[in-house]
Design a protein around this motif. Structure first.
Motif, PDB file in Angstrom:
ATOM      1  N   SER A   1     -49.829  25.418  -1.234  1.00  0.00           N
ATOM      2  CA  SER A   1     -50.376  26.736  -1.562  1.00  0.00           C
ATOM      3  C   SER A   1     -49.297  27.755  -1.920  1.00  0.00           C
ATOM      4  N   PHE A   2     -48.043  27.477  -1.534  1.00  0.00           N
ATOM      5  CA  PHE A   2     -46.951  28.378  -1.874  1.00  0.00           C
ATOM      6  C   PHE A   2     -46.129  27.767  -3.021  1.00  0.00           C
ATOM      7  N   VAL A   3     -45.234  28.565  -3.566  1.00  0.00           N
ATOM      8  CA  VAL A   3     -44.384  28.138  -4.674  1.00  0.00           C
ATOM      9  C   VAL A   3     -43.621  26.862  -4.286  1.00  0.00           C
ATOM     10  N   PRO A   4     -43.419  25.934  -5.237  1.00  0.00           N
ATOM     11  CA  PRO A   4     -42.726  24.681  -4.922  1.00  0.00           C
ATOM     12  C   PRO A   4     -41.368  24.916  -4.253  1.00  0.00           C
ATOM     13  N   GLY A   5     -41.111  24.153  -3.192  1.00  0.00           N
ATOM     14  CA  GLY A   5     -39.850  24.255  -2.463  1.00  0.00           C
ATOM     15  C   GLY A   5     -39.928  25.129  -1.233  1.00  0.00           C
ATOM     16  N   PHE A   6     -40.951  25.964  -1.127  1.00  0.00           N
ATOM     17  CA  PHE A   6     -41.068  26.894  -0.002  1.00  0.00           C
ATOM     18  C   PHE A   6     -41.474  26.140   1.265  1.00  0.00           C
ATOM     19  N   GLU A   7     -42.594  25.458   1.205  1.00  0.00           N
ATOM     20  CA  GLU A   7     -43.115  24.784   2.404  1.00  0.00           C
ATOM     21  C   GLU A   7     -42.158  23.710   2.896  1.00  0.00           C
ATOM     22  N   GLU A   8     -41.513  23.011   1.949  1.00  0.00           N
ATOM     23  CA  GLU A   8     -40.588  21.949   2.320  1.00  0.00           C
ATOM     24  C   GLU A   8     -39.446  22.489   3.180  1.00  0.00           C
ATOM     25  N   GLN A   9     -39.009  23.733   2.931  1.00  0.00           N
ATOM     26  CA  GLN A   9     -37.895  24.315   3.682  1.00  0.00           C
ATOM     27  C   GLN A   9     -38.329  24.912   5.017  1.00  0.00           C
ATOM     28  N   VAL A  10     -39.643  25.183   5.149  1.00  0.00           N
ATOM     29  CA  VAL A  10     -40.145  25.681   6.436  1.00  0.00           C
ATOM     30  C   VAL A  10     -40.290  24.527   7.420  1.00  0.00           C
ATOM     31  N   ILE A  11     -40.585  23.326   6.874  1.00  0.00           N
ATOM     32  CA  ILE A  11     -40.680  22.148   7.744  1.00  0.00           C
ATOM     33  C   ILE A  11     -39.341  21.966   8.480  1.00  0.00           C
ATOM     34  N   GLY A  12     -39.430  21.790   9.781  1.00  0.00           N
ATOM     35  CA  GLY A  12     -38.220  21.636  10.609  1.00  0.00           C
ATOM     36  C   GLY A  12     -37.834  22.903  11.349  1.00  0.00           C
ATOM     37  N   MET A  13     -38.438  24.039  10.998  1.00  0.00           N
ATOM     38  CA  MET A  13     -38.153  25.291  11.703  1.00  0.00           C
ATOM     39  C   MET A  13     -38.995  25.382  12.981  1.00  0.00           C
ATOM     40  N   LYS A  14     -38.502  26.151  13.964  1.00  0.00           N
ATOM     41  CA  LYS A  14     -39.214  26.346  15.228  1.00  0.00           C
ATOM     42  C   LYS A  14     -39.611  27.809  15.375  1.00  0.00           C
ATOM     43  N   ALA A  15     -40.528  28.079  16.299  1.00  0.00           N
ATOM     44  CA  ALA A  15     -40.953  29.455  16.567  1.00  0.00           C
ATOM     45  C   ALA A  15     -39.743  30.309  16.952  1.00  0.00           C
ATOM     46  N   GLY A  16     -39.635  31.497  16.348  1.00  0.00           N
ATOM     47  CA  GLY A  16     -38.523  32.398  16.606  1.00  0.00           C
ATOM     48  C   GLY A  16     -37.355  32.212  15.657  1.00  0.00           C
ATOM     49  N   GLU A  17     -37.358  31.131  14.882  1.00  0.00           N
ATOM     50  CA  GLU A  17     -36.246  30.844  13.970  1.00  0.00           C
ATOM     51  C   GLU A  17     -36.401  31.635  12.669  1.00  0.00           C
TER      52      GLU A  17
ATOM     53  N   ASP B   1     -33.159  31.889   5.351  1.00  0.00           N
ATOM     54  CA  ASP B   1     -33.243  32.311   3.960  1.00  0.00           C
ATOM     55  C   ASP B   1     -33.550  31.085   3.100  1.00  0.00           C
ATOM     56  N   LEU B   2     -34.591  31.188   2.301  1.00  0.00           N
ATOM     57  CA  LEU B   2     -34.993  30.059   1.451  1.00  0.00           C
ATOM     58  C   LEU B   2     -34.640  30.367   0.006  1.00  0.00           C
ATOM     59  N   ASP B   3     -33.830  29.509  -0.592  1.00  0.00           N
ATOM     60  CA  ASP B   3     -33.493  29.649  -2.013  1.00  0.00           C
ATOM     61  C   ASP B   3     -34.583  28.964  -2.838  1.00  0.00           C
ATOM     62  N   ILE B   4     -35.251  29.747  -3.674  1.00  0.00           N
ATOM     63  CA  ILE B   4     -36.389  29.263  -4.456  1.00  0.00           C
ATOM     64  C   ILE B   4     -36.208  29.639  -5.921  1.00  0.00           C
ATOM     65  N   THR B   5     -36.568  28.737  -6.804  1.00  0.00           N
ATOM     66  CA  THR B   5     -36.627  29.034  -8.241  1.00  0.00           C
ATOM     67  C   THR B   5     -38.076  28.919  -8.694  1.00  0.00           C
ATOM     68  N   PHE B   6     -38.601  30.010  -9.227  1.00  0.00           N
ATOM     69  CA  PHE B   6     -39.993  30.004  -9.667  1.00  0.00           C
ATOM     70  C   PHE B   6     -40.165  29.109 -10.905  1.00  0.00           C
ATOM     71  N   PRO B   7     -41.322  28.491 -11.054  1.00  0.00           N
ATOM     72  CA  PRO B   7     -41.588  27.659 -12.240  1.00  0.00           C
ATOM     73  C   PRO B   7     -41.558  28.500 -13.518  1.00  0.00           C
ATOM     74  N   GLU B   8     -41.302  27.846 -14.647  1.00  0.00           N
ATOM     75  CA  GLU B   8     -41.244  28.539 -15.932  1.00  0.00           C
ATOM     76  C   GLU B   8     -42.608  29.090 -16.343  1.00  0.00           C
ATOM     77  N   ASN B   9     -43.682  28.482 -15.820  1.00  0.00           N
ATOM     78  CA  ASN B   9     -45.035  28.931 -16.197  1.00  0.00           C
ATOM     79  C   ASN B   9     -45.612  29.942 -15.210  1.00  0.00           C
ATOM     80  N   TYR B  10     -44.722  30.570 -14.401  1.00  0.00           N
ATOM     81  CA  TYR B  10     -45.174  31.569 -13.435  1.00  0.00           C
ATOM     82  C   TYR B  10     -45.365  32.904 -14.164  1.00  0.00           C
ATOM     83  N   THR B  11     -45.727  33.939 -13.436  1.00  0.00           N
ATOM     84  CA  THR B  11     -45.907  35.252 -14.058  1.00  0.00           C
ATOM     85  C   THR B  11     -44.632  35.688 -14.761  1.00  0.00           C
ATOM     86  N   ALA B  12     -44.791  36.485 -15.827  1.00  0.00           N
ATOM     87  CA  ALA B  12     -43.681  36.808 -16.727  1.00  0.00           C
ATOM     88  C   ALA B  12     -42.452  37.364 -16.007  1.00  0.00           C
ATOM     89  N   ASP B  13     -42.659  38.242 -15.023  1.00  0.00           N
ATOM     90  CA  ASP B  13     -41.520  38.895 -14.382  1.00  0.00           C
ATOM     91  C   ASP B  13     -40.753  37.979 -13.435  1.00  0.00           C
TER      92      ASP B  13
END
Length: 447
Positions: A204-220, A223-235
């Motif tokens: 449901s989130f941009v590609p690469g986001f959920e994959e980087q949350v996996i492995g985190m614990k409560a309170g942690e 910073d997630l480095d993400i590149t939006f797809p080329e077909n995302y909104t113009a800005d």
């Protein structure tokens, strides 16, 4: 040929000639009286907008208008007014049943009437080389325990509950997160949320986001480095951004115990076995319906390979146009604007017509081949069968039988029923493909 009065339409068929591609060319003459009446209708429709010096607007006599602008001033609109009735009358006299829109051409026009050509496409001659004993595979319908379990999944999901856990988040968990996105160090609009329940692995989130949350614990925090797809909104299309994420809580989905109590909670059954049996029977019925549709389509494919017919292009074009019109009408009845739908889907009318034409070609050829089978077998439809079909339609649409008869063409209904009977005959005579030696040996060992 003598003139004909059909619904008080006076016209004369000057010639009736067969052409190639299942077409007939009619040359139709419309009388002076009929044309004059059409001119008068056009004049009466338009006179309110006509201004002639010496007359109030809309009060100028027809003769004065023709004198000022020429006697041909109303000819074009009068032809449009008169030709449909003349064309229909000519079809009736000639006994022609068109299967496509005609191609029309004005040959001659004057105050004494007009003459036009109508190139009319009619149903082509069709035959079928073979239709009995066709070899067609019929899909086998099976329902496994895994299939039943998959059917139960929506019920299990609804009865499951989320429980907070003290461990690293994994796929399938729900991570309750705070997040904010930054582009070039500046927060961007729409990139912030608090206590958001994110199901990891849902996509449901941009590609690469959920994959980087996996492995985190409560309170942690991370910073997630993400590149939006080329077909995302113009800005943000293709932009490299950073999401600052904090996991507030990790929850796992705990499924219910699959027992009789579960069955009582999610269904009308008292036991789990009864619930599973019902799911299995319903799934099997759906698959049998699907298998029957696939088998019927395969039978028609085999029939079409044996069709001998030159199908007129105009017949296919006409059917495609009707399909597009019906699609637009269905959308309108559902409260949707057809043009808005095309825009939303990124389609043009040419795209829709191209799709419709493929389906129309198959529909036309299917109708022709089934009609050929019905004629070869001398299939007829009795009055009792017609009455039964009317009754069925009335019950299906919750209307009276009289209402069905008012809106139904009897000849079309007869042809439809005859085609259905022809298809049933072909299906009943079809044969299964011979089993390969390896398959037969495998089945024998299983027995």
């Amino acid at each position: 040929m003598a003139g004909l009065s059909w619904r008080n339409v006076y016209m004369n068929i000057k010639s009736n000639e067969k052409k190639e591609n299942s077409a007939i060319e009619l040359v139709i003459e419309v009388s002076a009286a009929e044309f004059d009446a059409a001119i008068n209708k056009v004049y009466n429709k338009q006179k309110k907008n006509i201004m002639i010096p010496g007359f109030r607007k809309g009060k100028a006599p027809r003769k004065m208008v023709e004198k000022m602008y020429g006697e041909q001033v109303f000819f074009e609109d009068a032809v449009e007014e008169a030709y449909p009735a003349a064309y229909d009358a000519a079809l009736k006299e000639a006994g022609i049943v068109p299967v496509a829109y005609p191609k029309l051409e004005i040959v001659e026009i004057s105050k004494d009437g007009f003459t036009f050509k109508a190139l009319v496409t009619v149903q082509p001659e069709a035959s079928v080389k073979e239709y009995k004993g066709l070899v067609v595979a019929k899909p086998e319908v099976k329902v496994t325990a895994a299939d039943v379990k998959a059917e139960m999944k929506p019920f299990i999901d609804r009865a499951s509950r989320l429980v907070s856990v003290e461990r690293k988040a994994k796929k399938g968990d729900v991570a309750v997160i705070d997040f904010e996105g930054f582009k070039d160090g500046v927060a961007f609009e729409g990139g912030k949320g608090e206590n958001y329940p994110l199901e990891l692995g849902s996509g449901s989130f941009v590609p690469g986001f959920e994959e980087q949350v996996i492995g985190m614990k409560a309170g942690e925090e991370k910073d997630l480095d993400i590149t939006f797809p080329e077909n995302y909104t113009a800005d943000l299309a293709g932009a490299a951004v950073v999401f600052k994420v904090k996991v507030n809580e990790v929850k796992e989905r705990q499924e219910p115990t699959l027992d009789d109590e579960f069955a009582k909670d999610v269904s009308e059954f008292d036991t789990l076995d009864e619930f599973k049996k019902d799911l299995k029977e319903k799934l099997k019925a759906r698959r049998q319906e699907q298998a029957e549709r696939e088998y019927e389509a395969a039978v028609i494919d085999a029939l079409l390979e044996n069709l001998v017919c030159d199908v007129p292009e105009a017949m296919v074009e006409y059917r495609a146009d009707k399909m597009v019109e019906e699609q637009a009408m269905r959308m309108q009845q559902s409260g949707l604007n057809f043009q808005d739908y095309l825009k939303y889907m990124g389609l043009s009318m040419d795209d829709v017509r191209a799709q419709a034409k493929t389906a129309a070609d198959r529909a036309v050829r299917t109708a022709l081949v089934l009609d050929a089978v019905a004629k070869a077998e001398g299939i007829e439809v009795s009055q009792e069968e017609l009455d039964a079909e009317v009754k069925r339609l009335a019950e299906q649409f919750n209307v009276t039988e009289e209402q069905v008869r008012e809106v139904t063409n009897v000849d079309d209904m007869k042809q439809d029923l005859a085609s259905k009977k022809a298809l049933e005959l072909v299906k009943s005579s079809a044969k299964k493909p011979a089993k390969k030696k390896e398959e037969a040996e495998t089945e024998a060992q299983a027995e």
